[in-house]
Design a protein around this motif. Structure first.
Motif, PDB file in Angstrom:
ATOM      1  N   PRO A  13     -29.560 -34.020   0.937  1.00  0.00           N
ATOM      2  CA  PRO A  13     -28.216 -34.332   1.456  1.00  0.00           C
ATOM      3  C   PRO A  13     -27.826 -35.789   1.213  1.00  0.00           C
ATOM      4  CG  PRO A  13     -29.453 -33.069   3.060  1.00  0.00           C
ATOM      5  CD  PRO A  13     -30.422 -33.465   1.997  1.00  0.00           C
ATOM      6  N   GLN A  14     -28.800 -36.708   1.382  1.00  0.00           N
ATOM      7  CA  GLN A  14     -28.515 -38.121   1.137  1.00  0.00           C
ATOM      8  C   GLN A  14     -28.171 -38.372  -0.327  1.00  0.00           C
ATOM      9  OE1 GLN A  14     -31.013 -36.902   2.872  1.00  0.00           O
ATOM     10  NE2 GLN A  14     -30.981 -37.863   4.907  1.00  0.00           N
ATOM     11  N   LYS A  15     -28.832 -37.643  -1.216  1.00  0.00           N
ATOM     12  CA  LYS A  15     -28.546 -37.796  -2.646  1.00  0.00           C
ATOM     13  C   LYS A  15     -27.115 -37.352  -2.960  1.00  0.00           C
ATOM     14  CE  LYS A  15     -31.691 -36.320  -5.414  1.00  0.00           C
ATOM     15  NZ  LYS A  15     -32.553 -35.414  -6.222  1.00  0.00           N
ATOM     16  N   ILE A  16     -26.706 -36.225  -2.387  1.00  0.00           N
ATOM     17  CA  ILE A  16     -25.355 -35.716  -2.631  1.00  0.00           C
ATOM     18  C   ILE A  16     -24.307 -36.657  -2.038  1.00  0.00           C
ATOM     19  CG2 ILE A  16     -23.781 -33.801  -2.167  1.00  0.00           C
ATOM     20  CD1 ILE A  16     -26.206 -31.945  -2.228  1.00  0.00           C
ATOM     21  N   LEU A  17     -24.571 -37.193  -0.841  1.00  0.00           N
ATOM     22  CA  LEU A  17     -23.648 -38.147  -0.231  1.00  0.00           C
ATOM     23  C   LEU A  17     -23.553 -39.429  -1.061  1.00  0.00           C
ATOM     24  CD1 LEU A  17     -24.604 -37.765   3.542  1.00  0.00           C
ATOM     25  CD2 LEU A  17     -22.481 -37.022   2.431  1.00  0.00           C
ATOM     26  N   ALA A  18     -24.681 -39.878  -1.615  1.00  0.00           N
ATOM     27  CA  ALA A  18     -24.674 -41.069  -2.456  1.00  0.00           C
ATOM     28  C   ALA A  18     -23.863 -40.829  -3.732  1.00  0.00           C
ATOM     29  CB  ALA A  18     -26.104 -41.464  -2.809  1.00  0.00           C
ATOM     30  N   PHE A  19     -23.985 -39.622  -4.289  1.00  0.00           N
ATOM     31  CA  PHE A  19     -23.215 -39.289  -5.479  1.00  0.00           C
ATOM     32  C   PHE A  19     -21.718 -39.250  -5.161  1.00  0.00           C
ATOM     33  CE2 PHE A  19     -21.657 -36.007  -8.576  1.00  0.00           C
ATOM     34  CZ  PHE A  19     -21.840 -36.773  -9.722  1.00  0.00           C
ATOM     35  N   GLU A  20     -21.391 -38.707  -3.982  1.00  0.00           N
ATOM     36  CA  GLU A  20     -19.996 -38.674  -3.548  1.00  0.00           C
ATOM     37  C   GLU A  20     -19.437 -40.093  -3.385  1.00  0.00           C
ATOM     38  OE1 GLU A  20     -17.426 -36.428  -0.077  1.00  0.00           O
ATOM     39  OE2 GLU A  20     -19.371 -37.274   0.445  1.00  0.00           O
ATOM     40  N   LYS A  21     -20.225 -40.967  -2.772  1.00  0.00           N
ATOM     41  CA  LYS A  21     -19.784 -42.353  -2.575  1.00  0.00           C
ATOM     42  C   LYS A  21     -19.611 -43.066  -3.910  1.00  0.00           C
ATOM     43  CE  LYS A  21     -20.917 -46.539   0.020  1.00  0.00           C
ATOM     44  NZ  LYS A  21     -19.598 -46.565   0.668  1.00  0.00           N
ATOM     45  N   PHE A  22     -20.504 -42.776  -4.857  1.00  0.00           N
ATOM     46  CA  PHE A  22     -20.396 -43.373  -6.184  1.00  0.00           C
ATOM     47  C   PHE A  22     -19.064 -43.002  -6.844  1.00  0.00           C
ATOM     48  CE2 PHE A  22     -20.878 -42.548 -10.772  1.00  0.00           C
ATOM     49  CZ  PHE A  22     -21.099 -43.845 -11.222  1.00  0.00           C
ATOM     50  N   LEU A  23     -18.686 -41.727  -6.741  1.00  0.00           N
ATOM     51  CA  LEU A  23     -17.428 -41.276  -7.346  1.00  0.00           C
ATOM     52  C   LEU A  23     -16.216 -41.856  -6.619  1.00  0.00           C
ATOM     53  CD1 LEU A  23     -18.283 -37.531  -8.085  1.00  0.00           C
ATOM     54  CD2 LEU A  23     -18.268 -39.449  -9.690  1.00  0.00           C
ATOM     55  N   GLU A  24     -16.334 -42.038  -5.293  1.00  0.00           N
ATOM     56  CA  GLU A  24     -15.234 -42.632  -4.542  1.00  0.00           C
ATOM     57  C   GLU A  24     -15.009 -44.089  -4.949  1.00  0.00           C
ATOM     58  OE1 GLU A  24     -16.273 -42.196  -0.483  1.00  0.00           O
ATOM     59  OE2 GLU A  24     -15.629 -40.088  -0.336  1.00  0.00           O
ATOM     60  N   GLU A  25     -16.083 -44.810  -5.147  1.00  0.00           N
ATOM     61  CA  GLU A  25     -15.979 -46.231  -5.474  1.00  0.00           C
ATOM     62  C   GLU A  25     -15.780 -46.478  -6.962  1.00  0.00           C
ATOM     63  OE1 GLU A  25     -19.429 -48.110  -3.920  1.00  0.00           O
ATOM     64  OE2 GLU A  25     -18.821 -47.885  -1.807  1.00  0.00           O
ATOM     65  N   ASN A  26     -16.050 -45.469  -7.787  1.00  0.00           N
ATOM     66  CA  ASN A  26     -15.910 -45.613  -9.237  1.00  0.00           C
ATOM     67  C   ASN A  26     -15.120 -44.420  -9.784  1.00  0.00           C
ATOM     68  OD1 ASN A  26     -18.029 -47.977  -9.908  1.00  0.00           O
ATOM     69  ND2 ASN A  26     -18.943 -46.578  -8.397  1.00  0.00           N
ATOM     70  N   PRO A  27     -13.824 -44.359  -9.497  1.00  0.00           N
ATOM     71  CA  PRO A  27     -13.026 -43.198  -9.928  1.00  0.00           C
ATOM     72  C   PRO A  27     -12.998 -43.016 -11.431  1.00  0.00           C
ATOM     73  CG  PRO A  27     -11.627 -44.989  -9.142  1.00  0.00           C
ATOM     74  CD  PRO A  27     -13.017 -45.356  -8.759  1.00  0.00           C
ATOM     75  N   ILE A  28     -13.297 -44.070 -12.183  1.00  0.00           N
ATOM     76  CA  ILE A  28     -13.286 -43.958 -13.644  1.00  0.00           C
ATOM     77  C   ILE A  28     -14.333 -42.966 -14.143  1.00  0.00           C
ATOM     78  CG2 ILE A  28     -14.922 -45.845 -14.026  1.00  0.00           C
ATOM     79  CD1 ILE A  28     -13.288 -46.637 -16.466  1.00  0.00           C
ATOM     80  N   TRP A  29     -15.374 -42.708 -13.294  1.00  0.00           N
ATOM     81  CA  TRP A  29     -16.451 -41.806 -13.699  1.00  0.00           C
ATOM     82  C   TRP A  29     -16.174 -40.355 -13.317  1.00  0.00           C
ATOM     83  CZ3 TRP A  29     -20.358 -42.384 -16.945  1.00  0.00           C
ATOM     84  CH2 TRP A  29     -20.751 -43.673 -17.300  1.00  0.00           C
TER      85      TRP A  29
END
Length: 437
Positions: free
Chosen positions: A391-407
């Motif tokens: 779950p922490q991995k999925i949340l981290a991936f979600e946060k990455f996409l939120e902070e880096n919309p270019i990806w």
């Protein structure tokens, strides 16, 4: 001149080492240990720089825990040096080498809770065997220099003699030997003590918080089943043991096994390896049966862990809880030394390389490339239990996409999750039967 390991040492180098070792008499135990360590280092250095080798061409790659326990000021990068060239099986084989060559096809009895295959009953005397999923199976598939036999539970209850005979015969073709456990023993030993008591504690999750009286009663019955199951494993090992065999016990399911085996035959070569973390002594102290389990493990000749920290925690538990002496080689109890060391586990990389040449693998690779064309792929492979941090991995991936919309739409996370301990609710996520994409 030949050394005890069969490697050549020049006379000049040997004389120099002897002069260094006798130039001064150590005045303390610490100084003596440091002098012995320097002598071993010098000896290994002479071996590695000698141009000529024996006909077998093998160098001694074993490293003892001597290299772990060094003064704080000298510790430096010794932990990194320690992990170079370790092999737990080689350390167990110290008593089985001849001059210049190893005895061919040494017998190795691998004892684990589960066999590398799962049995499915088709009829009264007919069975289908499927390869089990697990890190231990993957790791030990790479061992091919020994004549190995695997002893363990087949994962199925077989109460009738006809079924036991037919399953034993079917498993023999896979070099497997079954231990037949009844349903109640499995429930109390495996689901109860192993996965409800030891597994959470070893992962720093603590003991279950239930009604105190009920917990005490269930603990006693589960602990009794744990000892009974370990004795059943020992009975099967003793039945198939031959003089000169090495017995390799695995994981927290079989912490009593070394003691049981040594009671059968004190000369039996026994090793025990833990595939989970070993907690600090403060955590291990909370286990009611802590002393009995530690002494049972110490009956082994060699105790192995994944990392230096786990080995250090074990030695610390033995010294602080049992009051024994920790030495550079392990733990000493009334003159009996149990060697303790770290052996990072690995896989048979050749099997993965060879799999790339299979047609079905190539087709699957092509399918994945087409499916994820133009996008970066992040891959996760984990067992589906609470300590893997999915779950922490999925949340981290979600946060990455939120902070880096270019990806967004340029990267994808593929998570492979293998269900585990499905009979133990405490070890599973809610709705853990669902697939993750």
């Amino acid at each position: 001149m030949e050394s005890s390991q069969g490697n050549s040492i020049s006379q000049n180098n040997l004389d120099e080492l002897l002069m260094q070792s006798t130039s001064a008499i150590p005045t303390s135990r610490v100084e003596r240990l440091l002098r012995e360590r320097e002598l071993r280092r010098s000896t290994r250095y002479s071996h590695s720089n000698e141009e000529s080798k024996d006909s077998n061409g093998d160098a001694d790659m074993s490293i003892s825990i001597n290299d772990l326990y060094v003064p704080d000021g000298e510790r430096g990068n010794r932990e990194e040096d320690f992990f170079e060239g370790n092999a737990s099986v080689k350390n167990l084989m110290d008593g089985y080498e001849t001059q210049g060559a190893r005895v061919p096809k040494q017998r190795l009895l691998v004892v684990a809770n589960r066999l590398p295959v799962s049995a499915i009953r088709k009829s009264e005397d007919s069975w289908v065997l499927e390869i089990s999923v697990g890190g231990l199976v993957s790791a030990l598939l790479g061992i091919n220099e020994f004549e190995a036999r695997w002893i363990g539970w087949a994962g199925v209850n077989v109460p009738d003699e006809v079924g036991q005979r037919s399953l034993t015969k079917a498993l023999a073709e896979k070099r497997c030997i079954p231990v037949f456990l009844d349903e109640e023993t499995v429930h109390q030993y495996y689901n109860g003590y192993c996965n409800n008591i030891l597994w959470p504690l070893f992962h720093y999750l603590g003991l279950p918080q239930e009604d105190r009286l009920a917990t005490t009663r269930s603990f006693q019955s589960q602990f009794a089943a744990y000892k009974k199951a370990n004795q059943m494993f020992a009975d099967v090992v003793n039945e198939h043991y031959r003089d000169g065999d090495v017995v390799w016990c695995h994981d927290y399911h079989l912490m009593f096994l070394p003691k049981c085996l040594k009671e059968y035959n004190n000369k039996m070569k026994v090793g025990w390896f833990l595939h989970t973390p070993f907690p600090s002594s403060e955590i291990h102290r909370t286990l009611p049966s802590r002393s009995e389990l530690l002494r049972s493990v110490l009956a082994a000749d060699l105790v192995g862990f994944h990392t230096y920290d786990y080995a250090r925690h074990f030695v610390s538990a033995c010294t602080r809880i049992l009051g024994l002496e920790g030495t550079p080689d392990g733990v000493e109890d009334q003159g009996k030394l149990t060697r303790v060391a770290a052996f990072p586990i690995g896989i048979d990389s050749d099997r993965f390389v060879q799999a790339l040449e299979l047609s079905q693998v190539k087709d699957h690779i092509k399918e994945l490339k087409e499916r994820f064309a133009g996008r970066k792929v992040m891959l996760g492979v984990d067992r589906l239990d609470m300590i893997k941090g999915i779950p922490q991995k999925i949340l981290a991936f979600e946060k990455f996409l939120e902070e880096n919309p270019i990806w967004r739409d340029k990267v994808v996370l593929v998570q492979i999750a293998v269900p585990t301990r499905t009979d133990v609710p405490e070890c599973m996520y809610p709705h853990s039967h669902a697939k993750l994409y």
